[in-house]
Scaffold this motif. Sequence first.
Motif, PDB file in Angstrom:
ATOM      1  N   ALA A 169      54.544  53.452  30.485  1.00  0.00           N
ATOM      2  CA  ALA A 169      53.813  54.567  31.092  1.00  0.00           C
ATOM      3  C   ALA A 169      54.421  54.897  32.448  1.00  0.00           C
ATOM      4  CB  ALA A 169      52.338  54.207  31.246  1.00  0.00           C
ATOM      5  N   GLY A 170      55.085  53.910  33.058  1.00  0.00           N
ATOM      6  CA  GLY A 170      55.807  54.133  34.301  1.00  0.00           C
ATOM      7  C   GLY A 170      54.925  54.272  35.516  1.00  0.00           C
ATOM      8  N   LEU A 171      55.498  54.819  36.568  1.00  0.00           N
ATOM      9  CA  LEU A 171      54.818  54.987  37.839  1.00  0.00           C
ATOM     10  C   LEU A 171      54.581  56.464  38.095  1.00  0.00           C
ATOM     11  CD1 LEU A 171      56.951  52.579  40.042  1.00  0.00           C
ATOM     12  CD2 LEU A 171      54.793  52.102  38.908  1.00  0.00           C
ATOM     13  N   ALA A 172      53.487  56.773  38.729  1.00  0.00           N
ATOM     14  CA  ALA A 172      53.200  58.144  39.103  1.00  0.00           C
ATOM     15  C   ALA A 172      52.855  58.171  40.584  1.00  0.00           C
ATOM     16  CB  ALA A 172      52.030  58.676  38.277  1.00  0.00           C
TER      17      ALA A 172
ATOM     18  N   ALA B 129      47.761  45.517  35.370  1.00  0.00           N
ATOM     19  CA  ALA B 129      48.180  46.896  35.102  1.00  0.00           C
ATOM     20  C   ALA B 129      49.431  46.917  34.232  1.00  0.00           C
ATOM     21  CB  ALA B 129      48.430  47.630  36.412  1.00  0.00           C
ATOM     22  N   ARG B 130      50.338  46.035  34.512  1.00  0.00           N
ATOM     23  CA  ARG B 130      51.604  46.027  33.753  1.00  0.00           C
ATOM     24  C   ARG B 130      51.438  45.549  32.314  1.00  0.00           C
ATOM     25  NH1 ARG B 130      54.835  44.974  38.830  1.00  0.00           N
ATOM     26  NH2 ARG B 130      55.681  47.031  39.192  1.00  0.00           N
ATOM     27  N   VAL B 131      50.440  44.676  32.061  1.00  0.00           N
ATOM     28  CA  VAL B 131      50.246  44.201  30.685  1.00  0.00           C
ATOM     29  C   VAL B 131      49.270  45.081  29.913  1.00  0.00           C
ATOM     30  CG1 VAL B 131      50.824  41.812  31.250  1.00  0.00           C
ATOM     31  CG2 VAL B 131      48.423  42.532  31.271  1.00  0.00           C
ATOM     32  N   GLY B 132      48.759  46.118  30.562  1.00  0.00           N
ATOM     33  CA  GLY B 132      47.937  47.085  29.862  1.00  0.00           C
ATOM     34  C   GLY B 132      46.448  46.822  29.879  1.00  0.00           C
ATOM     35  N   ASP B 133      45.981  45.962  30.767  1.00  0.00           N
ATOM     36  CA  ASP B 133      44.551  45.688  30.852  1.00  0.00           C
ATOM     37  C   ASP B 133      43.846  46.648  31.796  1.00  0.00           C
ATOM     38  OD1 ASP B 133      42.596  44.026  29.671  1.00  0.00           O
ATOM     39  OD2 ASP B 133      42.309  43.004  31.582  1.00  0.00           O
ATOM     40  N   GLY B 134      44.499  47.741  32.125  1.00  0.00           N
ATOM     41  CA  GLY B 134      43.984  48.739  33.039  1.00  0.00           C
ATOM     42  C   GLY B 134      45.131  49.252  33.890  1.00  0.00           C
ATOM     43  N   ALA B 135      44.841  50.188  34.753  1.00  0.00           N
ATOM     44  CA  ALA B 135      45.837  50.706  35.697  1.00  0.00           C
ATOM     45  C   ALA B 135      45.361  50.328  37.090  1.00  0.00           C
ATOM     46  CB  ALA B 135      45.949  52.222  35.565  1.00  0.00           C
ATOM     47  N   THR B 136      46.255  50.400  38.071  1.00  0.00           N
ATOM     48  CA  THR B 136      45.845  50.151  39.445  1.00  0.00           C
ATOM     49  C   THR B 136      46.511  51.166  40.355  1.00  0.00           C
ATOM     50  OG1 THR B 136      45.449  48.427  41.114  1.00  0.00           O
ATOM     51  CG2 THR B 136      47.633  48.454  40.077  1.00  0.00           C
TER      52      THR B 136
ATOM     53  N   VAL C 282      42.005  48.505  37.591  1.00  0.00           N
ATOM     54  CA  VAL C 282      41.945  47.155  38.151  1.00  0.00           C
ATOM     55  C   VAL C 282      42.081  47.357  39.657  1.00  0.00           C
ATOM     56  CG1 VAL C 282      43.032  44.882  38.229  1.00  0.00           C
ATOM     57  CG2 VAL C 282      43.066  46.209  36.091  1.00  0.00           C
ATOM     58  N   MET C 283      41.000  47.089  40.389  1.00  0.00           N
ATOM     59  CA  MET C 283      40.971  47.416  41.819  1.00  0.00           C
ATOM     60  C   MET C 283      40.296  46.311  42.617  1.00  0.00           C
ATOM     61  SD  MET C 283      42.404  50.457  42.084  1.00  0.00           S
ATOM     62  CE  MET C 283      41.953  50.934  43.741  1.00  0.00           C
ATOM     63  N   PRO C 284      40.551  46.305  43.946  1.00  0.00           N
ATOM     64  CA  PRO C 284      39.837  45.360  44.816  1.00  0.00           C
ATOM     65  C   PRO C 284      38.347  45.701  44.874  1.00  0.00           C
ATOM     66  CG  PRO C 284      41.696  46.363  45.960  1.00  0.00           C
ATOM     67  CD  PRO C 284      41.520  47.085  44.662  1.00  0.00           C
ATOM     68  N   GLY C 285      37.586  44.831  45.541  1.00  0.00           N
ATOM     69  CA  GLY C 285      36.144  45.013  45.687  1.00  0.00           C
ATOM     70  C   GLY C 285      35.765  46.336  46.322  1.00  0.00           C
ATOM     71  N   LYS C 286      34.519  46.731  46.133  1.00  0.00           N
ATOM     72  CA  LYS C 286      34.017  48.024  46.584  1.00  0.00           C
ATOM     73  C   LYS C 286      34.206  48.242  48.082  1.00  0.00           C
ATOM     74  CE  LYS C 286      30.185  51.117  45.774  1.00  0.00           C
ATOM     75  NZ  LYS C 286      30.733  52.010  44.778  1.00  0.00           N
TER      76      LYS C 286
ATOM     77  N   VAL D 222      38.417  45.876  35.938  1.00  0.00           N
ATOM     78  CA  VAL D 222      38.385  44.543  36.549  1.00  0.00           C
ATOM     79  C   VAL D 222      38.376  44.715  38.057  1.00  0.00           C
ATOM     80  CG1 VAL D 222      39.617  42.348  36.831  1.00  0.00           C
ATOM     81  CG2 VAL D 222      39.698  43.528  34.638  1.00  0.00           C
ATOM     82  N   GLU D 223      37.595  43.892  38.722  1.00  0.00           N
ATOM     83  CA  GLU D 223      37.553  43.891  40.187  1.00  0.00           C
ATOM     84  C   GLU D 223      38.153  42.574  40.664  1.00  0.00           C
ATOM     85  OE1 GLU D 223      34.159  45.709  42.598  1.00  0.00           O
ATOM     86  OE2 GLU D 223      33.722  43.558  42.630  1.00  0.00           O
ATOM     87  N   THR D 224      39.221  42.670  41.468  1.00  0.00           N
ATOM     88  CA  THR D 224      39.862  41.469  41.996  1.00  0.00           C
ATOM     89  C   THR D 224      40.445  41.784  43.365  1.00  0.00           C
ATOM     90  OG1 THR D 224      41.582  39.791  41.682  1.00  0.00           O
ATOM     91  CG2 THR D 224      42.040  41.971  40.783  1.00  0.00           C
ATOM     92  N   ASP D 225      40.395  40.832  44.260  1.00  0.00           N
ATOM     93  CA  ASP D 225      40.949  41.031  45.595  1.00  0.00           C
ATOM     94  C   ASP D 225      42.349  40.433  45.712  1.00  0.00           C
ATOM     95  OD1 ASP D 225      38.795  42.457  46.540  1.00  0.00           O
ATOM     96  OD2 ASP D 225      37.714  40.672  47.169  1.00  0.00           O
ATOM     97  N   THR D 226      43.034  40.311  44.590  1.00  0.00           N
ATOM     98  CA  THR D 226      44.381  39.757  44.566  1.00  0.00           C
ATOM     99  C   THR D 226      45.359  40.836  44.123  1.00  0.00           C
ATOM    100  OG1 THR D 226      43.433  37.630  43.941  1.00  0.00           O
ATOM    101  CG2 THR D 226      45.793  37.878  43.638  1.00  0.00           C
ATOM    102  N   LEU D 227      46.238  41.271  45.037  1.00  0.00           N
ATOM    103  CA  LEU D 227      47.207  42.315  44.726  1.00  0.00           C
ATOM    104  C   LEU D 227      48.067  41.930  43.527  1.00  0.00           C
ATOM    105  CD1 LEU D 227      48.688  44.972  45.404  1.00  0.00           C
ATOM    106  CD2 LEU D 227      50.136  43.627  46.928  1.00  0.00           C
ATOM    107  N   ALA D 228      48.559  40.702  43.508  1.00  0.00           N
ATOM    108  CA  ALA D 228      49.431  40.266  42.409  1.00  0.00           C
ATOM    109  C   ALA D 228      48.719  40.401  41.058  1.00  0.00           C
ATOM    110  CB  ALA D 228      49.886  38.825  42.636  1.00  0.00           C
ATOM    111  N   LEU D 229      47.434  40.051  41.010  1.00  0.00           N
ATOM    112  CA  LEU D 229      46.691  40.161  39.755  1.00  0.00           C
ATOM    113  C   LEU D 229      46.471  41.621  39.379  1.00  0.00           C
ATOM    114  CD1 LEU D 229      45.374  38.686  37.422  1.00  0.00           C
ATOM    115  CD2 LEU D 229      43.262  38.563  38.795  1.00  0.00           C
ATOM    116  N   CYS D 230      46.199  42.481  40.356  1.00  0.00           N
ATOM    117  CA  CYS D 230      46.072  43.923  40.070  1.00  0.00           C
ATOM    118  C   CYS D 230      47.340  44.430  39.396  1.00  0.00           C
ATOM    119  CB  CYS D 230      45.837  44.720  41.362  1.00  0.00           C
ATOM    120  SG  CYS D 230      44.173  44.604  42.042  1.00  0.00           S
ATOM    121  N   LEU D 231      48.495  44.080  39.957  1.00  0.00           N
ATOM    122  CA  LEU D 231      49.772  44.546  39.412  1.00  0.00           C
ATOM    123  C   LEU D 231      50.040  43.951  38.033  1.00  0.00           C
ATOM    124  CD1 LEU D 231      51.966  44.420  42.647  1.00  0.00           C
ATOM    125  CD2 LEU D 231      51.128  46.460  41.456  1.00  0.00           C
TER     126      LEU D 231
END
Length: 183
Positions: A106-109, A164-171, A125-129, A152-161
């Motif tokens: 899907a690449g980058l936009a 997103a890359r494995v298709g469990d959401g976008a960030t 997939v984003m950090p907390g509110k 998914v809500e996570t405060d870990t940048l590496a996990l967000c990326l």
Amino acid sequence: DRARPLLRHFGNLKDQVAQTAAGQLAIGIPPSLEHVFTADFVVAMQTQCPEVSLRVFEGVSHILREHMMAGVLDLCVMPFDASTPMGYTQTPVMREPMVLVCQAGAGLADLAAGPLSRVDGLKLVMPGKANVLRGQLENALVRKGMRFQLAVETDTLALCLTLARVGDGATVVPACALYGHTQ
């Protein structure tokens, strides 16, 4: 190139403190700047200010803000927040485009150049509110009548990326967060 304004700003700060700076400095830096700023800054501080004991905290914006409010940090680099707490000041040092990261293929936009509608209804997939960037994105979508959908809500940048890359959401992250990552 994006780190130059930050390095210049911290160089000016060092000059303002004094030529013979000494003591302890606690600084907060977001994980997105790790590869473009943090290591160079630490090396420069150790070289130019050997009498300064440096403590570096890495975290997402709302965690850094909490540390500032608690007095743990002397200064921090974080996204601009329109609700600056009383007694604190903000100094803009750089502008960073936001990018949408999604599953391989899907690449980058570039959200700065592309329509916000690309994010409408995507599972994110984003950090907390309380995170500044998430709040800005969520508010922008709502203002335009679009849908913010959290996967998914996570405060870990590496996990967000990774998610997103494995298709469990976008960030949506600052462009500098992708420095050194294959696209």
